[in-house]
Design a protein around this motif. Structure first.
Motif, PDB file in Angstrom:
ATOM      1  N   GLY A  72       0.876  -1.083  -0.026  1.00 34.27           N
ATOM      2  CA  GLY A  72       0.043   0.020  -0.038  1.00 34.27           C
ATOM      3  C   GLY A  72       0.949   1.075  -0.004  1.00 34.27           C
ATOM      4  N   GLY A  73       1.020   1.801  -0.999  1.00 37.72           N
ATOM      5  CA  GLY A  73       1.897   3.018  -1.488  1.00 37.72           C
ATOM      6  C   GLY A  73       2.856   3.023  -2.467  1.00 37.72           C
ATOM      7  N   VAL A  74       3.727   3.286  -2.435  1.00 35.03           N
ATOM      8  CA  VAL A  74       4.761   3.664  -3.580  1.00 35.03           C
ATOM      9  C   VAL A  74       6.165   2.556  -3.339  1.00 35.03           C
ATOM     10  N   GLY A  75       6.899   3.184  -2.594  1.00 30.88           N
ATOM     11  CA  GLY A  75       8.348   2.483  -2.227  1.00 30.88           C
ATOM     12  C   GLY A  75       8.276   0.937  -1.771  1.00 30.88           C
ATOM     13  N   ILE A  92       2.655  -5.994  -6.381  1.00 27.77           N
ATOM     14  CA  ILE A  92       1.609  -4.764  -6.680  1.00 27.77           C
ATOM     15  C   ILE A  92       1.726  -3.803  -5.680  1.00 27.77           C
ATOM     16  N   ASN A  93       1.723  -2.365  -6.057  1.00 27.42           N
ATOM     17  CA  ASN A  93       1.625  -1.203  -5.330  1.00 27.42           C
ATOM     18  C   ASN A  93       0.523  -0.254  -5.728  1.00 27.42           C
ATOM     19  N   THR A  94       0.528   0.732  -5.281  1.00 30.85           N
ATOM     20  CA  THR A  94      -0.501   1.834  -5.398  1.00 30.85           C
ATOM     21  C   THR A  94      -0.009   3.073  -5.706  1.00 30.85           C
ATOM     22  N   PRO A  95       0.739   3.166  -6.669  1.00 30.94           N
ATOM     23  CA  PRO A  95       1.852   4.534  -6.722  1.00 30.94           C
ATOM     24  C   PRO A  95       0.874   5.797  -6.723  1.00 30.94           C
ATOM     25  N   ALA A  96      -0.294   5.744  -7.351  1.00 31.71           N
ATOM     26  CA  ALA A  96      -1.129   6.854  -7.895  1.00 31.71           C
ATOM     27  C   ALA A  96      -2.008   7.477  -6.463  1.00 31.71           C
TER      28      ALA A  96
END
Ligand code: NAD
Length: 317
Positions: A72-75, A92-96
Motif C-alpha cells: 500500500g503506497g509507493v516504495g 503490486i503497489n498503489t503509486p497514484a
C-alpha cells in the motif's frame, strides 16, 4: 482465499475484498512469526505498508504458497521484488493513490508560509495577548499566491497534481523533468467541467531562476538535487518545498540560505535524518514543518485499500 493485511488496510478496501469472497485477516503478526503464521493459516496473499518486510528467506520458507505481495503506497524497499517475481508471485503497489494528498500538503505549507502562519501559530499562544500589535506588524507583509510562479522539479504524478492545483489558484507554472517533455494537464472542477492545458518542461536551472516557490517531486532515492550552487541561482526571497525525500535538498546549505535571507522560507515534510531530524532544522524560524505526512490522509488510505482490492480481484479471482 485468505489475505493477511499485516500493516492494516482501509475498511473500504477490506469490504471490497470480502464482497468478492476473500477472507481478510487484519492481525499484526511479528516479523519473526510471519512464516509460521502464513503456513498455519493458509494465507495466499500478504499486504504490507513500509513496516513488514517480505524478503527472500520468507518467500523461500513458504514453498510457493504465497501468490501475491501487495504494498500500500509507493516504495518497495521492504520487498525483494525481483526475487518474488522470479518465483511467479504477483507484486503490486498503489503509486497514484497519494498524489493528491501530497499535493494538498504542498499548498497547506505554501498558504501557511506566505502569511507566516507557521510562526504566528507559535507566537500567538505565548504573546498574542501582550504583543498583539507587534505581531500584527511582523506578519503584516504577507503575499498572495495568485500571479506568482511555482517551479516544479520532477513532473510525474505528484508534480502534475501540484500543477493542477496551481492552475486553479491563478499561478504560473514552470516545470523540469528528466523524462517528461510536454505534458497534458487536465484540471477537473467539482461540477464536472474541466480544462486541459499543456506544460512544456524546461531545464532545472530555468526553473530555479524564474520561480517564486520551488517544489521538488523527483523520484529515486539518494539524489541531492539542490545545494548551495542551485540555491544561489534562485530569486532572492524565494522559497523551497520538499515533500519528496529527505536529502533531495541539502539541509545545511538550506539553513545558510535561510539565515542569510537569500531564501525567505522553506517547507519540509521529509528530512535527511528521519526519524530524528537535525535540531537546527526543526528550530529554524524560517521553516514550515510536518513529520512525513504527505500521503497520510483518510482519503488516500481509502484509495490505497480500494486500489489494492481492485488489483487483487483482477489477479486472483
Ligand atoms: P513519479 O515517478 O510519478 O514522478 C517523479 C518524476 O521525477 C519522474 O517523472 C522522473 O522522470 C522525475 N525525475 C527523477 N529524477 C529526476 C531528476 N534528477 N531531474 C529531473 N526529474 C527527475 O513519482 P511521484 O509519485 O510523483 O513521487 C514523487 C516523490 O514523492 C517521490 O520521491 C516519492 O518518494 C515522494 N512521496 C512522498 C510522500 C510523502 O509522504 N511526503 C508520499 C508519496 C510520495
Amino acid at each position: 482465499m485468505k489475505i493477511l493485511a499485516n500493516d492494516g488496510i482501509s475498511a473500504s478496501g477490506k469490504k471490497k475484498l470480502e464482497e468478492h469472497g476473500f477472507e481478510v485477516d487484519i492481525n499484526k503478526v511479528a516479523q519473526e512469526q510471519l512464516a509460521n503464521y502464513i503456513k498455519e493459516n493458509n494465507v495466499s496473499a500478504i499486504l504490507v505498508r513500509s513496516a513488514t518486510k517480505v524478503r527472500q528467506d520468507l518467500i523461500d520458507s513458504l514453498n510457493g504458497q504465497l501468490k501475491l505481495i501487495g504494498r500500500g503506497g509507493v516504495g518497495m524497499d521492504n520487498i525483494d521484488v525481483d526475487y518474488a517475481k522470479s518465483k511467479g508471485i504477483h507484486v503490486i503497489n498503489t503509486p497514484a493513490s497519494s498524489s493528491r494528498s501530497v499535493a494538498e500538503l504542498v499548498f497547506a505549507h505554501l498558504f501557511g508560509m506566505v502569511r507566516y502562519l507557521f510562526d504566528s501559530n507559535q507566537k500567538m499562544p505565548l504573546e498574542g495577548d501582550s504583543k498583539f500589535k507587534e505581531l500584527k506588524k511582523n506578519y503584516g507583509a504577507g503575499i498572495e499566491l495568485k500571479g506568482k510562479t511555482i517551479g516544479i522539479i520532477g513532473f510525474g504524478r505528484i508534480g502534475q497534481e501540484v500543477a493542477r492545483m496551481a492552475y486553479g489558484l491563478g499561478m504560473h507554472i514552470i516545470a523540469a523533468d528528466r523524462n517528461n517533455d510536454t505534458v497534458s494537464i487536465e484540471v477537473p472542477f467539482a461540477d464536472g467541467q474541466k480544462i486541459t492545458t499543456q506544460v512544456k518542461t524546461t531545464s532545472i536551472e530555468e526553473v530555479l531562476k524564474t520561480s517564486d516557490f520551488v517544489s521538488v517531486h523527483i523520484s529515486g532515492a539518494g539524489q541531492t538535487l539542490i545545494s548551495k550552487k542551485e540555491m544561489e541561482m534562485m530569486k532572492d526571497g524565494a522559497a523551497l518545498i520538499n515533500t519528496a525525500r529527505g536529502g533531495v535538498i541539502n539541509e545545511k546549505d538550506l539553513l545558510e540560505a535561510l539565515d542569510s535571507g537569500k531564501l525567505r522560507y522553506a517547507a519540509l515534510d521529509v528530512f535527511e535524518n528521519e526519524p530524528t531530524p537535525a535540531i537546527n532544522v526543526l528550530m529554524s524560524p524560517y521553516t514550515s514543518l510536518s513529520p512525513h505526512i504527505g500521503a497520510a490522509t483518510m482519503e488516500a488510505q481509502d484509495r490505497i485499500g480500494e486500489e489494492l482490492a481492485d488489483q487483487i480481484i483482477e489477479l486472483l479471482k
